[in-house]
Write a protein that holds these residues in place. Sequence first.
Motif: not given
Length: 264
Positions: A196-209
Amino acid sequence: MREILIRALSGIVYVAVILGSILYSKVTFYIIFYLLMMICLYEFKNLIHLSYKWTMVVASLVYVNFIDIPILDYKYLHFLLIISLFIPLIYQLFKSKITLTSSKLGHYFLALSYIALPFAMLIQIPFIKGIYHPEIIISVFVLIWISDTFAYIVGSNIGKTKLYKKVSPNKTVEGALGGLIAALIGGYIISLYLKEITLLNWIIIAFIVSCFGLLGDLIESKFKREAAVKDSSNFIPGHGGFLDRLDSIIFAAPFVYVYLHIIT
């Protein structure tokens, strides 16, 4: 040995309650996280000598207001709200003493910005276009746990450069980088399964987290240092209080919430 066993068992129970409440239904998710918010408020009240009764009422109203609201209509307003509330908190981290605790108004501001609003936004993270996706909020928790675990492992073994000694003497730059890299790898692995969420967005979310979770940890350490206590409470044997365990997700959740609902 007994202490290790108690710590392990209480940790398992804590994780089971978190995952079970999320997976069972969105109603149990709302209820359990409301109770967690109340406990964190209680612990925070003890740290800064907060008036609990009215804070509990205001926090409850904020929390309920975020249930089933039309997020897409307000996402940019929420982003501005988060920035306006969290910049003062981050600023306080680098002062010699937290000045927001010197007045009743400051107490209420802290309770709203540091506890109530993050929990209210956290419960909306798993919703994409009104559909409940429990795997998303679970993944955010997993990223937090990965970041914290590897920050501890790397910091304990090769950490030499203190990150912010005045607030948290045990945290190191090497540990923080180790936690960030591990979280980014975790984001990549999660993206392979949750489409549901792209690879790039998961990477950005991981960075935010990882980054904002670390800030949240430091800010809670600052409050505990000023209160001259090691843990926010002893509710979780061997782990301290719920605020100790949730400080990272509390601070990271609003930023994840806004980012997710801007991109979806």
